[in-house]
Enzyme design. Structure first.
Site, short mmCIF file in Angstrom:
data_model
loop_
_atom_site.label_atom_id
_atom_site.label_comp_id
_atom_site.label_asym_id
_atom_site.label_seq_id
_atom_site.Cartn_x
_atom_site.Cartn_y
_atom_site.Cartn_z
N HIS A 1 17.66 4.23 33.63
CA HIS A 1 17.18 3.01 33.00
C HIS A 1 17.96 1.80 33.51
O HIS A 1 19.16 1.89 33.77
CB HIS A 1 17.35 3.08 31.49
N ASP B 1 19.54 10.22 34.09
CA ASP B 1 19.02 9.52 32.92
C ASP B 1 20.04 8.50 32.39
O ASP B 1 20.24 8.37 31.18
CB ASP B 1 18.63 10.51 31.82
#
Length: 439
Positions: A65, A319
């Site tokens: 992200h 992640d």
């Protein structure tokens, strides 16, 4: 001419499957020679004694992200790429859940323009900028990644997205089926999160004995496995290849094993923290261990480790999810899910899996380098003459303390903050945009 000789470095090449000691000569971003001993070297070559160090292919992150745009205080594009390079990653695929979401070609064009500005700003005179990884973007499957309406998939594909993913569960299975039917001729990777949000409810950790003991709402394992079973049925019907993200339960590993045995066109990944930790580690109530999906029970963790080693789960993802100190410094159940990991994953995985003898060095390197690249429909070059230097130099014995000022990331939301870590990346070589990477 930029020339350096790495003497007696341990070369880990998962592309050719070799693990050997060698001298490696790198000139102007290209590997010129890999030999047992190199004596003839260009003038002004920097000679480095690399005994005890490891030279491997660049690491590849399947999904992480970015804070920018929308939450630059968490992470900017620059700090994200610097963090990735500091962790040995040469390719980085970003999920589209930014603000605004990456759900249209104009958003991607704005990002490309921003990256070009960053590249120019980092170039001083004729000197090349410090090595930064190649950044790829997942295009959103649905508008605003809200799971309600499909994006213009063909336009996003033409704009250059690496594939399609919301990074969130899609509850509307009818919409998901139509999306997979539309996506099939585009030939791009599609990544899906298996989770039934209604079954998950307000759970913040895996349901079981530990969740009762800790007094925290539990998420049942069937929240993942039932959603995964539904996705697999849709894949069997449409025939569209799919990547399953964030696998975290034993039952999911069993379903994937069965699906692969039946020949379904699927790949899968789990995150590095789900391999290293389980619900027993939540006794500290550290909000940095609040993840989505939540950490599994010990039986889940054991199944994930088996799944990765046996190829049922193809790759390990990072992640990387940055949050500010204020966002994470709250009660465990109130903390947003996610932790950073780009700079920490390699040393912690190496120390836990390779140093203990549980995995071979090549097994680990494949799962965080060549296998993620394959899931993105990409290939890495072998560590061989006349190939681009897309490499990472790693010292498995270097000790350093994880603190805010020792991290490149803007955020420091990690359960290992303040601890001593063994193993650190010494250098990362990323081919410049003008240098072709083998695909």
């Amino acid at each position: 001419m930029d020339s350096e000789l790495l003497q007696q470095v341990r070369v880990l090449d998962p592309v050719s499957g070799t693990d050997q000691l060698a001298d490696v000569l790198i000139v102007d971003g290209l590997i010129k020679a890999v030999e047992t001993s190199i004596s003839e070297i260009p003038g002004d070559t920097l000679v480095r004694n690399c005994q005890g160090l490891i030279l491997g292919t660049g690491l590849v992150d399947l999904y992480s992200h970015s804070g920018e745009p929308g939450f630059e205080e968490r992470e900017t594009w620059l700090s994200l790429m610097e963090s990735a390079a500091a962790g040995g990653f040469t390719r980085l695929a970003i999920l589209p859940d930014t603000v605004p979401a990456l759900d249209n070609p104009s958003g991607l064009a704005a990002l490309n323009q921003k990256l070009q500005v960053l590249q120019k700003a980092r170039t001083k005179g004729n000197s090349p900028p410090p090595s930064l990884p190649h950044l790829y973007c997942w295009g959103a499957l649905t508008l605003g990644v809200e799971g309600q309406q499909m994006t213009e998939l063909a336009e996003l594909a033409a704009a250059g997205v690496v594939g399609f993913a919301d990074g969130r569960p899609i509850a509307n299975l009818g919409l998901l089926r139509r999306a997979l039917e539309y996506l099939q001729p585009l030939g791009k990777p599609v990544a899906l999160v298996p989770c039934d949000l209604k079954l998950a409810g307000n759970g913040v950790m895996r349901e079981g004995v530990q969740s009762l003991r800790f007094g925290l709402p539990g998420t049942p394992a069937i929240a993942e496995s039932t959603a995964l079973a539904a996705i697999l049925e849709i894949v069997a019907t449409t025939g569209t290849p799919v990547h399953l993200m964030r696998i975290s339960t034993r039952r999911s590993v069993e379903l994937l094993e069965d699906a692969k045995a039946r020949g379904l066109p699927i790949t899968a990944s789990t995150t590095w923290m789900h391999l290293l930790l389980n619900t027993e580690d939540l006794s500290t109530y550290d909000p940095n261990l609040r993840l989505e999906p939540p950490l599994g029970n010990p039986i889940d963790q054991a199944a994930l480790l088996r799944g990765v080693r046996e190829g049922i789960i193809d790759a390990i993802a990072i992640d990387h999810t940055p949050y500010t100190y204020e966002e994470k410094t709250v009660a465990f159940a109130e903390a947003p899910p996610g932790a950073i990991g780009l700079e920490l994953a390699l040393p912690l995985l190496w120390h836990t899996l390779v140093e203990t003898g549980d995995w071979s060095a090549l097994e680990l390197w494949q799962r965080i380098s060549t296998k993620p690249a394959i899931c993105l429909q990409q290939n890495l070059s072998a560590i061989a003459p006349n190939q681009p230097a897309e490499l990472v130099l790693f010292n498995p014995q270097q000790t350093w303390k994880i603190e805010k000022h020792t991290l490149k990331s803007h955020s420091s939301n990690t359960p290992w903050l303040g601890q001593q870590l063994i193993g650190r990346v010494v250098q990362t070589w990323c081919p410049p945009q003008g240098l072709e990477i083998a695909d």
